[in-house]
Design an enzyme around this catalytic site. Structure first.
Site, PDB file in Angstrom:
ATOM      1  N   LYS A  52       4.807   2.759 -14.909  1.00 51.78           N
ATOM      2  CA  LYS A  52       4.043   3.994 -14.741  1.00 51.78           C
ATOM      3  C   LYS A  52       4.829   5.084 -14.016  1.00 51.78           C
ATOM      4  O   LYS A  52       4.375   6.223 -13.943  1.00 51.78           O
ATOM      5  CB  LYS A  52       2.756   3.688 -13.965  1.00 51.78           C
ATOM      6  CG  LYS A  52       2.979   3.347 -12.499  1.00 51.78           C
ATOM      7  CD  LYS A  52       1.704   3.017 -11.730  1.00 51.78           C
ATOM      8  CE  LYS A  52       2.016   2.711 -10.275  1.00 51.78           C
ATOM      9  NZ  LYS A  52       0.878   2.210  -9.510  1.00 51.78           N
ATOM     10  N   LYS A  75      -4.750  -5.016  -4.881  1.00 49.10           N
ATOM     11  CA  LYS A  75      -5.276  -3.664  -5.113  1.00 49.10           C
ATOM     12  C   LYS A  75      -6.774  -3.711  -4.885  1.00 49.10           C
ATOM     13  O   LYS A  75      -7.392  -4.739  -5.149  1.00 49.10           O
ATOM     14  CB  LYS A  75      -4.974  -3.206  -6.542  1.00 49.10           C
ATOM     15  CG  LYS A  75      -3.485  -3.096  -6.858  1.00 49.10           C
ATOM     16  CD  LYS A  75      -2.845  -1.855  -6.288  1.00 49.10           C
ATOM     17  CE  LYS A  75      -1.328  -1.856  -6.481  1.00 49.10           C
ATOM     18  NZ  LYS A  75      -0.663  -0.638  -6.068  1.00 49.10           N
ATOM     19  N   HIS A 132      10.875  -1.503   0.127  1.00 50.49           N
ATOM     20  CA  HIS A 132      10.061  -0.637  -0.725  1.00 50.49           C
ATOM     21  C   HIS A 132      10.628   0.768  -0.585  1.00 50.49           C
ATOM     22  O   HIS A 132      11.045   1.160   0.504  1.00 50.49           O
ATOM     23  CB  HIS A 132       8.595  -0.688  -0.283  1.00 50.49           C
ATOM     24  CG  HIS A 132       7.666  -0.079  -1.290  1.00 50.49           C
ATOM     25  ND1 HIS A 132       7.620   1.272  -1.534  1.00 50.49           N
ATOM     26  CD2 HIS A 132       6.773  -0.647  -2.123  1.00 50.49           C
ATOM     27  CE1 HIS A 132       6.720   1.500  -2.483  1.00 50.49           C
ATOM     28  NE2 HIS A 132       6.189   0.357  -2.869  1.00 50.49           N
ATOM     29  N   LYS A 137       2.692  -9.305  -1.654  1.00 48.05           N
ATOM     30  CA  LYS A 137       3.338  -8.109  -1.103  1.00 48.05           C
ATOM     31  C   LYS A 137       2.285  -7.164  -0.549  1.00 48.05           C
ATOM     32  O   LYS A 137       1.290  -6.885  -1.228  1.00 48.05           O
ATOM     33  CB  LYS A 137       4.124  -7.401  -2.217  1.00 48.05           C
ATOM     34  CG  LYS A 137       4.897  -6.191  -1.753  1.00 48.05           C
ATOM     35  CD  LYS A 137       5.676  -5.567  -2.898  1.00 48.05           C
ATOM     36  CE  LYS A 137       5.136  -4.240  -3.369  1.00 48.05           C
ATOM     37  NZ  LYS A 137       4.624  -3.306  -2.420  1.00 48.05           N
ATOM     38  N   ASP A 182       1.020  -3.411   0.315  1.00 45.10           N
ATOM     39  CA  ASP A 182       1.361  -2.134  -0.314  1.00 45.10           C
ATOM     40  C   ASP A 182       2.042  -1.225   0.704  1.00 45.10           C
ATOM     41  O   ASP A 182       1.986  -1.467   1.914  1.00 45.10           O
ATOM     42  CB  ASP A 182       0.144  -1.491  -0.972  1.00 45.10           C
ATOM     43  CG  ASP A 182       0.489  -1.038  -2.388  1.00 45.10           C
ATOM     44  OD1 ASP A 182       1.631  -0.568  -2.579  1.00 45.10           O
ATOM     45  OD2 ASP A 182      -0.348  -1.145  -3.288  1.00 45.10           O
ATOM     46  N   GLU A 183       2.696  -0.195   0.189  1.00 48.86           N
ATOM     47  CA  GLU A 183       3.560   0.622   1.057  1.00 48.86           C
ATOM     48  C   GLU A 183       2.790   1.332   2.168  1.00 48.86           C
ATOM     49  O   GLU A 183       3.359   1.623   3.217  1.00 48.86           O
ATOM     50  CB  GLU A 183       4.359   1.634   0.213  1.00 48.86           C
ATOM     51  CG  GLU A 183       3.568   2.748  -0.467  1.00 48.86           C
ATOM     52  CD  GLU A 183       2.841   2.288  -1.743  1.00 48.86           C
ATOM     53  OE1 GLU A 183       3.106   1.158  -2.181  1.00 48.86           O
ATOM     54  OE2 GLU A 183       2.022   3.068  -2.269  1.00 48.86           O
TER      55      GLU A 183
HETATM   56  O1  LIG Z   1       2.212  -0.721  -5.724  1.00 49.65           O
HETATM   57  C1  LIG Z   1       3.128  -0.641  -6.501  1.00 49.65           C
HETATM   58  C2  LIG Z   1       2.945  -1.008  -7.904  1.00 49.65           C
HETATM   59  O2  LIG Z   1       1.584  -1.267  -8.205  1.00 49.65           O
HETATM   60  P1  LIG Z   1       1.145  -1.592  -9.718  1.00 49.65           P
HETATM   61  O3  LIG Z   1       1.830  -2.894 -10.075  1.00 49.65           O
HETATM   62  O4  LIG Z   1      -0.356  -1.715  -9.678  1.00 49.65           O
HETATM   63  O5  LIG Z   1       1.594  -0.444 -10.551  1.00 49.65           O
HETATM   64  C3  LIG Z   1       4.467  -0.230  -5.967  1.00 49.65           C
HETATM   65  O6  LIG Z   1       4.260   0.480  -4.779  1.00 49.65           O
HETATM   66  C4  LIG Z   1       5.270   0.583  -6.915  1.00 49.65           C
HETATM   67  O7  LIG Z   1       5.890  -0.336  -7.695  1.00 49.65           O
HETATM   68  C5  LIG Z   1       6.339   1.445  -6.287  1.00 49.65           C
HETATM   69  O8  LIG Z   1       7.199   1.961  -7.267  1.00 49.65           O
HETATM   70  P2  LIG Z   1       8.711   1.560  -7.411  1.00 49.65           P
HETATM   71  O9  LIG Z   1       8.793   0.079  -7.541  1.00 49.65           O
HETATM   72  O10 LIG Z   1       9.155   2.267  -8.654  1.00 49.65           O
HETATM   73  O11 LIG Z   1       9.387   2.053  -6.200  1.00 49.65           O
HETATM   74 MG   LIG Z   2       2.614   0.257  -4.008  1.00 50.53          MG
END
Ligand SMILES: O=C(COP(=O)(O)O)[C@H](O)[C@H](O)COP(=O)(O)O
Ligand SMILES: [Mg+2]
Length: 415
Positions: A310, A151, A269, A177, A179-180
């Site tokens: 969250k 992040k 994802h 990982k 990020d998306e």
């Molecule tokens: O980047 C993160 C979590 O970041 P952090 O750990 O800082 O909250 C993922 O994209 C989410 O988990 C997606 O949500 P889900 O897994 O529910 O699809």
């Molecule tokens: Mg993410």
């Protein structure tokens, strides 16, 4: 098909054949419809019916679906095998989760669950590894896999990203990982990030004596994705990550074919899933999306945090159970818990959904007061404690990184 009417699509005495796909829907009929009218229209529009009595001769009539069960606001519909093109997930979804979602005959409709028959299921590859990634590709057979996403989610340069990765891996994380929404942007190019990350990965493996890998985000257009998968395979990466909902199931199926040849596992994802599943009485459930993902062949999929993180969650435990269940010989899928997790939440998470999972924390690692390396250690310590059945507070007495994380976040769920 001359003369077909809605009555031809409902038969409450009907017993589905073994090779039929049975779908469970929650339906709120339009104000001028009862459940039987709505159920017959669902079966009609999702198979071979339309609003008019047709005057067309000679078409095959046994492709009609049948609404065979109505219980309160739930209906079940059976679809004949011949309705489907085997191995083509977009076509399957255009039937069972297509026009019916916007049909005026229903106020709301949600595809809740599918009972996948053997012939249709076997036309899909399913996962190549599933939960066996824990021992086949990593050294995590007896504990949850750990993953972290650097992040901020976008904006780090390749050098910064790779340094964060190294600190995380050496702190005890198995999987870096992407990020998306990080793919191949000007500030952090896919190719550079891939090669440089794997170089540091090799160093981290040497240093820790544990296998590590990288969930590199290959999401893109069809050819782009395949090129990125090939590049990852050639570079010696064991995984690729696909944003399965935004990329689409056709793309997932294409990637799956190439990963079979190259021996790569797929991390799914689910960004945008909530457009389908957040409103409880409409759309497509996360359970159904996870089923589709398993058939298409992903090895990991995000299934939520059992209400601890969250983001909104739908029945994480039930979905995970389904992903582990027998499905005509298809491999299982490793569920990934992610979204607002930190070390203090791990014992409760493991209590709710067990250890056959991956645990991903972004903010919960890189937000540690002493930085990423300490954050990675704290996450791993929380997992070690949970697996050993040791109280996390007690474990923190001898593990300072965990103590600092608990002092900062406690056991609170963030928003
Ligand atoms: O980047 C993160 C979590 O970041 P952090 O750990 O800082 O909250 C993922 O994209 C989410 O988990 C997606 O949500 P889900 O897994 O529910 O699809
Ligand atoms: Mg993410």
């Amino acid at each position: 098909m001359t003369g077909i009417t809605y009555e031809d699509f409902i038969d409450l005495d009907y017993e589905p054949a073994d090779d039929e796909l049975v779908c469970d829907f929650r339906v709120t009929p339009a104000s001028d419809m009862d459940m039987e009218s709505a159920g017959s229209r669902v079966a009609s529009e999702s198979s071979n019916g339309t609003w008019a009595e047709l005057q067309v001769e000679g078409s095959i009539t046994d492709l009609s679906a049948t609404c065979f069960d109505i219980q309160g606001d739930r209906i079940r519909v059976a679809y004949p095998d011949a309705l489907f093109e085997h191995g083509n997930m977009p076509q399957v979804l255009s039937c069972i989760a297509g026009n019916i979602l916007g049909m005026k005959a229903v106020e709301r409709i949600r595809l809740l669950d599918c009972d996948w028959p053997e012939p249709l299921t076997s036309s899909f590859p399913g996962p190549q590894y599933g939960t066996s990634v824990r021992s086949e590709l990593l050294d995590a057979a007896d504990r949850p896999i750990t993953a972290t996403v650097p992040k901020p989610k976008v904006g780090l340069s390749t050098d910064q990203h790779v340094q964060v990765a190294y600190e995380a891996w050496t702190g005890g994380i198995d999987l870096l990982k992407d990020d998306e929404n990080l793919t191949d942007q000007s500030f952090n190019r896919y190719e550079d990030r891939l090669y440089q990350s794997l170089e540091r990965r090799d160093e981290a493996e040497e240093e820790t004596g544990e296998r590590k890998s990288y969930l590199v985000n290959v999401t893109g257009t069809g050819d782009q994705m395949l090129e990125r998968v090939q590049m990852a395979a050639d570079a010696g990466c064991e995984f690729v990550m696909v944003d399965v909902v935004t990329a689409g199931w056709a793309a997932v199926q294409q990637v799956r074919e190439l990963t079979e040849e190259e021996g790569l596992a797929i991390h799914a994802h689910r960004a945008m899933h909530a457009a389908f599943d957040r409103v409880p009485d409409h759309g497509v459930s996360m359970r159904a999306l996870a089923q589709v993902a398993r058939l298409c062949g992903v090895d990991h999929i995000h299934t939520g945090t059992a209400d601890l993180g969250k983001l909104e969650n739908e029945d994480t435990a039930g979905i995970n159970e389904w992903l582990a269940s027998d499905l005509h010989g298809l491999k299982d899928v490793l569920p990934m818990a992610s979204g607002g997790l930190h070390p203090g939440l791990v014992p409760e998470l493991v209590d709710r959904i067990g250890t056959n999972i991956g645990i991903q924390a972004g903010g919960g690692v890189h937000g540690h007061p002493d930085g990423t390396h300490a954050g990675a250690k704290a996450l791993r310590q929380s997992i070690d404690a949970a697996v050993a059945g040791i109280d996390i507070e007690e474990y923190a007495d001898t593990h300072p990184e965990l103590r600092t994380a608990l002092d900062k976040w406690g056991t609170e769920t963030p928003r």
